[in-house]
Design an enzyme around this catalytic site. Structure first.
Site, short mmCIF file in Angstrom:
data_model
loop_
_atom_site.label_atom_id
_atom_site.label_comp_id
_atom_site.label_asym_id
_atom_site.label_seq_id
_atom_site.Cartn_x
_atom_site.Cartn_y
_atom_site.Cartn_z
N ARG A 171 -6.98 -1.71 0.17
CA ARG A 171 -8.29 -1.05 0.25
C ARG A 171 -8.56 -0.21 -0.99
O ARG A 171 -7.63 0.32 -1.60
CB ARG A 171 -8.36 -0.19 1.52
CG ARG A 171 -7.58 1.09 1.45
CD ARG A 171 -7.49 1.74 2.82
NE ARG A 171 -7.22 3.16 2.72
CZ ARG A 171 -6.59 3.88 3.65
NH1 ARG A 171 -6.16 3.29 4.76
NH2 ARG A 171 -6.42 5.17 3.48
N HIS A 189 3.40 -5.20 -3.17
CA HIS A 189 3.48 -5.82 -4.49
C HIS A 189 2.61 -5.11 -5.52
O HIS A 189 3.01 -4.95 -6.67
CB HIS A 189 3.11 -7.30 -4.38
CG HIS A 189 4.11 -8.07 -3.58
ND1 HIS A 189 3.92 -9.37 -3.18
CD2 HIS A 189 5.32 -7.71 -3.08
CE1 HIS A 189 4.98 -9.78 -2.49
NE2 HIS A 189 5.82 -8.79 -2.41
N GLU A 230 0.50 -15.83 -5.84
CA GLU A 230 -0.34 -16.33 -4.75
C GLU A 230 -1.23 -17.48 -5.20
O GLU A 230 -1.50 -18.41 -4.43
CB GLU A 230 -1.20 -15.20 -4.16
CG GLU A 230 -0.49 -14.28 -3.20
CD GLU A 230 0.39 -13.23 -3.88
OE1 GLU A 230 0.32 -13.12 -5.12
OE2 GLU A 230 1.15 -12.54 -3.17
N GLU A 279 -7.95 1.93 10.16
CA GLU A 279 -7.11 0.83 9.65
C GLU A 279 -6.74 -0.19 10.71
O GLU A 279 -7.18 -0.13 11.86
CB GLU A 279 -5.86 1.42 8.99
CG GLU A 279 -6.00 1.57 7.48
CD GLU A 279 -5.97 0.22 6.75
OE1 GLU A 279 -5.79 -0.82 7.40
OE2 GLU A 279 -6.15 0.22 5.52
MN MN Z 1 2.35 -10.91 -3.50
#
Ligand code: MN
Length: 488
Positions: A171, A189, A230, A279
């Site tokens: 966020r 990460h 990713e 959240e």
């Molecule tokens: Mn990652």
């Protein structure tokens, strides 16, 4: 496999089956669009596309609930399934298998395309023109610390040595037209990469990409290991390299079909108060933390850009439909890699990703001879706690696979009748992430608490499994057929 190349083609697919609502009345970015989106989750309505947002330029649109449960009967997971290239009626188990299978395929790095082939470069804003004030950035809940400029975009970050490029959702709170802050959690990460830049005293280049291939945020919210790009995993998932394009001002690439890209740097120091923000757990706690500051240096966007957002809160919204399957798929991959017979893994959506259910096939004792149910549960916990998914699974239940963990009625029956009130469980010291509301405040702040695995496997009694007392299991076929034929 139908792979949607951008957010717009995906929205057309939703529109075609009545799962998109064009909201043409004027709607304010200040709470109103978010409130309407929240209601759409709670009533399971089509995703709202706000086409007339107060005070922003013509053509600028807001999209709520991009990957929530769908309004189409019989296809509750359609938005997630279509985003990942699956059929609209894919089941939770199929979604998790799809994500887990791609982890076993070779990574397919993205392909860099020239700027003139990248729709996200249709408008390039530099200097004073590169301001967030041009966009309908929503205020999402009334007690939030400010407007939230990111709930669904991926933040692109690369280590200083270039070995790892991470795409993740975290966020981000708008401070003013040129500045943002946001959660940069050391165990995540983004926080790890930022830590490498902070260690050499340099601000971290970042890009925030909103929209694009709809699978991107789904993967950005998944739980891939550190060091895995990713974008390359996404290529493995689709079978094709993903098109990316170089940023204007920094050495990063972003999805070519993104709606909006924000480029800049993230400060070396934590000096801005971030939050509060309701959240994933479903509550509006008043937690704030000191976080680094993002400075906006360039913005590029498509014509008539669409700004997607989610409204986290009580399940079920994207914080559950996206984070849950991603974590489940990683848990499934790790458990199978350890040689354990597992049917599926699933974080039940109404559990707000706080619980994981792992199911075992009825013949698991043949795969694990001489292994007790307690030992099996121990092995599950030992795998989870040794990996990144452990902190994402505070409570795990190991059950037989006559239970479908995505069916709440199945699950509650099993939790009530198969999980011992006080024993048949194993605890490990673990890392606690701050949004797990079932831990104490002290555990959430220090990051230390226990992970627990409950052994809910049915014991083998008298050498055979206990069969459930249901129409299908408790009557001979002749009786069942007779009753069915009578149509009582
Ligand atoms: Mn990652």
């Amino acid at each position: 496999m139908t792979w949607y190349p951008d957010l717009r083609s995906y929205l057309e697919a939703l529109d075609a089956v009545g799962d998109l609502e064009h909201v043409t009345r004027e709607v304010d970015w200040d709470l109103e669009a978010a409130a309407a989106t929240r209601l759409s989750y709670e009533r399971r309505e089509p995703a709202p596309l706000f086409e007339n947002v107060t005070g922003c330029g013509e053509g600028f649109r807001l999209l709520g609930a991009p990957a929530a449960l769908s309004s189409v009967p019989g296809k509750p997971y359609m938005r997630i399934a279509l985003s990942l290239g699956l059929a609209a009626d894919a089941t939770p188990a199929e979604i998790v298998e799809h994500l887990a299978r791609a982890r076993k395929r070779p990574l397919v790095p993205p392909r860099v395309v020239p700027a003139d082939q990248a729709p996200c470069k249709q408008n390039i804003l530099l200097g004073d023109d590169a301001t967030l004030d041009r966009f309908p950035i929503p205020r999402i809940h009334q007690d939030d610390g400010g407007r939230y400029a990111n709930t669904w975009g991926v933040i692109v970050a690369r280590t200083p040595d270039g070995r790892w490029t991470n795409w993740s959702i975290a966020r981000m709170q708008m401070l003013d037209g040129k500045h943002l802050t946001g959660l940069v959690i050391p165990q995540q990460h983004l926080g790890m990469i930022w830590g490498e830049w902070a260690a050499i005293g340099e601000p971290m280049p970042f890009a925030l990409a909103q929209g694009g291939v709809p699978a991107i945020p789904v993967i950005g919210g998944a739980a891939l290991p550190a060091g895995v790009d990713e974008a390359a995993y996404l290529g493995a998932l689709s079978g094709e390299p993903l098109d990316v394009v170089r940023c204007e001002t920094i050495d990063l690439e972003v999805p070519a079909t993104a709606e909006i890209v924000i480029e800049g740097h993230l400060s070396v120091t934590r000096h801005v108060t971030e939050g509060p923000f309701a959240e994933i757990h479903g509550y509006a706690f008043d937690d704030t933390t000191l976080e680094p500051e993002y400075t906006v240096e360039a913005i590029t966007h498509r014509d008539d850009p669409i700004w997607p957002f989610v409204v986290p809160g009580r399940p079920i919204d994207e914080t559950h439909t996206v984070c849950g399957p991603g974590t489940s798929a990683e848990a499934l991959t790790l458990l199978r890699d350890a040689g354990l017979p597992i049917t599926t893994a699933w974080q039940p959506l109404n559990g707000a990703t706080h619980i994981l259910v792992v199911t075992a096939p009825q013949d698991w004792r043949e795969t694990l001879p001489e292994v007790s149910t307690a030992e099996f549960a121990h092995r599950v916990g030992a795998v989870l706690r040794a990996n990144r998914v452990g902190p994402l699974c505070p409570v795990t239940y190991l059950l037989d696979d006559d239970i479908d963990p995505s069916v709440d009625g199945d699950l509650i029956w099993a939790l009530g009748t198969r999980v011992h009130p006080t024993s048949r469980k194993k605890e490990w010291p673990g890392t606690v992430l701050p949004w797990y509301s079932n831990y104490t405040d002290d555990e959430r702040v220090t990051g230390h608490g226990s992970l627990v695995v409950h052994d809910g496997l049915m014991p083998a009694r008298g050498g055979r499994y206990v069969s459930p007392a249901t129409f299908a299991d408790a009557y001979p076929e002749a009786i069942r057929n007779k009753v069915l034929a009578a149509g009582d």
